[in-house]
Design a protein around this motif. Structure first.
Motif, PDB file in Angstrom:
ATOM      1  N   ILE A 173       0.853  -1.193   0.000  1.00  0.00           N
ATOM      2  CA  ILE A 173       0.000   0.000   0.000  1.00  0.00           C
ATOM      3  C   ILE A 173       0.891   1.245   0.000  1.00  0.00           C
ATOM      4  CG2 ILE A 173      -1.777   1.301   1.251  1.00  0.00           C
ATOM      5  CD1 ILE A 173      -2.778  -1.382   0.179  1.00  0.00           C
ATOM      6  N   ALA A 174       0.688   2.096  -0.983  1.00  0.00           N
ATOM      7  CA  ALA A 174       1.454   3.345  -1.049  1.00  0.00           C
ATOM      8  C   ALA A 174       0.963   4.311   0.024  1.00  0.00           C
ATOM      9  CB  ALA A 174       1.300   3.976  -2.428  1.00  0.00           C
ATOM     10  N   ILE A 175       1.899   5.039   0.596  1.00  0.00           N
ATOM     11  CA  ILE A 175       1.550   6.097   1.547  1.00  0.00           C
ATOM     12  C   ILE A 175       1.163   7.312   0.711  1.00  0.00           C
ATOM     13  CG2 ILE A 175       2.374   7.567   3.419  1.00  0.00           C
ATOM     14  CD1 ILE A 175       2.314   4.583   4.170  1.00  0.00           C
ATOM     15  N   ASN A 176      -0.060   7.816   0.930  1.00  0.00           N
ATOM     16  CA  ASN A 176      -0.524   8.955   0.144  1.00  0.00           C
ATOM     17  C   ASN A 176      -1.337   9.907   1.025  1.00  0.00           C
ATOM     18  OD1 ASN A 176      -3.069   7.753   0.427  1.00  0.00           O
ATOM     19  ND2 ASN A 176      -2.928   6.724  -1.552  1.00  0.00           N
ATOM     20  N   GLN A 177      -1.960  10.874   0.408  1.00  0.00           N
ATOM     21  CA  GLN A 177      -2.714  11.875   1.160  1.00  0.00           C
ATOM     22  C   GLN A 177      -3.842  11.238   1.963  1.00  0.00           C
ATOM     23  OE1 GLN A 177      -1.841  15.201   1.410  1.00  0.00           O
ATOM     24  NE2 GLN A 177      -3.297  15.088   3.098  1.00  0.00           N
ATOM     25  N   THR A 178      -4.457  10.208   1.435  1.00  0.00           N
ATOM     26  CA  THR A 178      -5.537   9.525   2.161  1.00  0.00           C
ATOM     27  C   THR A 178      -5.028   8.961   3.481  1.00  0.00           C
ATOM     28  OG1 THR A 178      -6.561   8.971   0.050  1.00  0.00           O
ATOM     29  CG2 THR A 178      -7.283   7.709   1.966  1.00  0.00           C
ATOM     30  N   THR A 179      -3.814   8.423   3.467  1.00  0.00           N
ATOM     31  CA  THR A 179      -3.214   7.880   4.682  1.00  0.00           C
ATOM     32  C   THR A 179      -2.987   8.990   5.706  1.00  0.00           C
ATOM     33  OG1 THR A 179      -2.055   6.312   3.255  1.00  0.00           O
ATOM     34  CG2 THR A 179      -1.357   6.424   5.552  1.00  0.00           C
ATOM     35  N   PHE A 180      -2.455  10.116   5.245  1.00  0.00           N
ATOM     36  CA  PHE A 180      -2.230  11.237   6.160  1.00  0.00           C
ATOM     37  C   PHE A 180      -3.553  11.809   6.668  1.00  0.00           C
ATOM     38  CE2 PHE A 180       1.872  11.180   3.931  1.00  0.00           C
ATOM     39  CZ  PHE A 180       2.723  11.153   5.028  1.00  0.00           C
ATOM     40  N   ASP A 181      -4.565  11.832   5.827  1.00  0.00           N
ATOM     41  CA  ASP A 181      -5.891  12.295   6.267  1.00  0.00           C
ATOM     42  C   ASP A 181      -6.446  11.379   7.355  1.00  0.00           C
ATOM     43  OD1 ASP A 181      -5.699  14.302   4.385  1.00  0.00           O
ATOM     44  OD2 ASP A 181      -7.095  13.361   2.960  1.00  0.00           O
ATOM     45  N   GLN A 182      -6.224  10.085   7.191  1.00  0.00           N
ATOM     46  CA  GLN A 182      -6.715   9.119   8.179  1.00  0.00           C
ATOM     47  C   GLN A 182      -6.071   9.361   9.544  1.00  0.00           C
ATOM     48  OE1 GLN A 182      -5.806   5.045   7.182  1.00  0.00           O
ATOM     49  NE2 GLN A 182      -6.847   4.229   8.973  1.00  0.00           N
ATOM     50  N   ILE A 183      -4.753   9.483   9.592  1.00  0.00           N
ATOM     51  CA  ILE A 183      -4.095   9.682  10.876  1.00  0.00           C
ATOM     52  C   ILE A 183      -4.423  11.062  11.443  1.00  0.00           C
ATOM     53  CG2 ILE A 183      -1.845  10.531  10.080  1.00  0.00           C
ATOM     54  CD1 ILE A 183      -0.606   8.630  12.229  1.00  0.00           C
ATOM     55  N   ALA A 184      -4.642  12.047  10.582  1.00  0.00           N
ATOM     56  CA  ALA A 184      -5.035  13.386  11.049  1.00  0.00           C
ATOM     57  C   ALA A 184      -6.413  13.325  11.719  1.00  0.00           C
ATOM     58  CB  ALA A 184      -5.043  14.372   9.895  1.00  0.00           C
ATOM     59  N   ARG A 185      -7.341  12.549  11.150  1.00  0.00           N
ATOM     60  CA  ARG A 185      -8.673  12.384  11.780  1.00  0.00           C
ATOM     61  C   ARG A 185      -8.539  11.731  13.145  1.00  0.00           C
ATOM     62  NH1 ARG A 185     -10.078  11.133   6.579  1.00  0.00           N
ATOM     63  NH2 ARG A 185      -9.937   8.884   6.962  1.00  0.00           N
ATOM     64  N   TYR A 186      -7.708  10.711  13.236  1.00  0.00           N
ATOM     65  CA  TYR A 186      -7.484  10.051  14.526  1.00  0.00           C
ATOM     66  C   TYR A 186      -6.891  11.042  15.520  1.00  0.00           C
ATOM     67  CZ  TYR A 186      -8.036   5.509  12.148  1.00  0.00           C
ATOM     68  OH  TYR A 186      -8.503   4.431  11.443  1.00  0.00           O
ATOM     69  N   ASN A 187      -5.963  11.860  15.034  1.00  0.00           N
ATOM     70  CA  ASN A 187      -5.305  12.794  15.938  1.00  0.00           C
ATOM     71  C   ASN A 187      -6.226  13.918  16.402  1.00  0.00           C
ATOM     72  OD1 ASN A 187      -2.958  13.377  17.423  1.00  0.00           O
ATOM     73  ND2 ASN A 187      -2.615  15.135  16.101  1.00  0.00           N
ATOM     74  N   MET A 188      -7.248  14.239  15.634  1.00  0.00           N
ATOM     75  CA  MET A 188      -8.210  15.254  16.098  1.00  0.00           C
ATOM     76  C   MET A 188      -8.885  14.774  17.382  1.00  0.00           C
ATOM     77  SD  MET A 188      -9.581  16.637  12.382  1.00  0.00           S
ATOM     78  CE  MET A 188     -11.238  16.660  12.852  1.00  0.00           C
ATOM     79  N   LYS A 189      -8.984  13.483  17.556  1.00  0.00           N
ATOM     80  CA  LYS A 189      -9.583  12.898  18.764  1.00  0.00           C
ATOM     81  C   LYS A 189      -8.523  12.635  19.839  1.00  0.00           C
ATOM     82  CE  LYS A 189     -13.013  10.314  20.637  1.00  0.00           C
ATOM     83  NZ  LYS A 189     -14.406  10.587  20.738  1.00  0.00           N
ATOM     84  N   LEU A 190      -7.314  12.241  19.430  1.00  0.00           N
ATOM     85  CA  LEU A 190      -6.315  11.768  20.383  1.00  0.00           C
ATOM     86  C   LEU A 190      -5.279  12.812  20.809  1.00  0.00           C
ATOM     87  CD1 LEU A 190      -5.731   8.246  18.795  1.00  0.00           C
ATOM     88  CD2 LEU A 190      -7.146   8.830  20.774  1.00  0.00           C
ATOM     89  N   ASN A 191      -5.033  13.825  19.981  1.00  0.00           N
ATOM     90  CA  ASN A 191      -4.113  14.920  20.314  1.00  0.00           C
ATOM     91  C   ASN A 191      -2.697  14.468  20.667  1.00  0.00           C
ATOM     92  OD1 ASN A 191      -6.086  17.018  19.992  1.00  0.00           O
ATOM     93  ND2 ASN A 191      -6.976  16.317  21.921  1.00  0.00           N
ATOM     94  N   ALA A 192      -2.102  13.704  19.785  1.00  0.00           N
ATOM     95  CA  ALA A 192      -0.731  13.229  19.991  1.00  0.00           C
ATOM     96  C   ALA A 192       0.275  14.327  19.672  1.00  0.00           C
ATOM     97  CB  ALA A 192      -0.463  12.017  19.103  1.00  0.00           C
ATOM     98  N   THR A 193       1.448  14.198  20.246  1.00  0.00           N
ATOM     99  CA  THR A 193       2.547  15.113  19.948  1.00  0.00           C
ATOM    100  C   THR A 193       3.210  14.753  18.623  1.00  0.00           C
ATOM    101  OG1 THR A 193       2.940  15.341  22.317  1.00  0.00           O
ATOM    102  CG2 THR A 193       4.705  16.071  20.852  1.00  0.00           C
ATOM    103  N   TYR A 194       3.341  13.443  18.370  1.00  0.00           N
ATOM    104  CA  TYR A 194       3.989  12.965  17.154  1.00  0.00           C
ATOM    105  C   TYR A 194       3.068  12.022  16.398  1.00  0.00           C
ATOM    106  CZ  TYR A 194       8.382  14.688  19.093  1.00  0.00           C
ATOM    107  OH  TYR A 194       9.366  15.483  19.607  1.00  0.00           O
TER     108      TYR A 194
END
Length: 149
Positions: A95-116
């Motif tokens: 699976i290629a890393i693409n914008q969809t992948t970054f969007d997915q982790i960004a959505r998770y981070n909106m809930k989790l508020n990670a530093t990294y």
């Protein structure tokens, strides 16, 4: 399974009913060995053996709810105060890393508020530092070791 862009580690496999499982040291059980799981297990061992994060601060494959939808993150590393230090999104090697992948982790981070944030498919790894005060992020070459925070 194929070699990945992670240090090798000692893993335990077992086969039952024509399905191969790998032992997960965090969940303390055997899980079906799918390509994404191969990447996840390499990443877990990288975090423990190279980055020196204690197993007790690592969580794997837990559910979270985003906009009434149930999702599962791959790996989360906590700070000792219970806040979230790192979220890791693992993809299968093909699976290629693409914008969809970054969007997915960004959505998770909106809930989790990670530093990294870390995104990997076992070959390519991307790391981000989130600056909430400045509402910015910066790509990094790597994440800090456990002892450095």
């Amino acid at each position: 399974m194929q070699e990945l862009n992670f240090p090798p580690f000692k893993y335990r496999l077992k086969s039952k009913e024509n399905k191969v499982s790998i032992f997960d040291v965090i969940r303390k059980k055997f899980v079906i060995l799918q390509p994404e799981e191969w990447v996840r297990q390499h990443c877990v061992h990288y975090l423990i053996n190279v980055k020196k994060f204690p197993k007790s601060l690592i969580n794997v494959e837990k559910e979270l709810v985003i906009n009434d939808l149930k999702k599962r993150y791959d790996i989360v590393v906590f700070n000792s105060d219970g806040s979230i230090y790192l979220i890791v999104e693992c993809k299968a090697p093909n699976i290629a890393i693409n914008q969809t992948t970054f969007d997915q982790i960004a959505r998770y981070n909106m809930k989790l508020n990670a530093t990294y944030l870390m995104v990997t498919n076992g070959f390519n790894h991307y790391y981000c530092l989130i600056n909430y005060k400045a509402n910015r992020y910066a790509f990094l070459k790597d994440i800090p070791n456990y002892k450095s925070f």
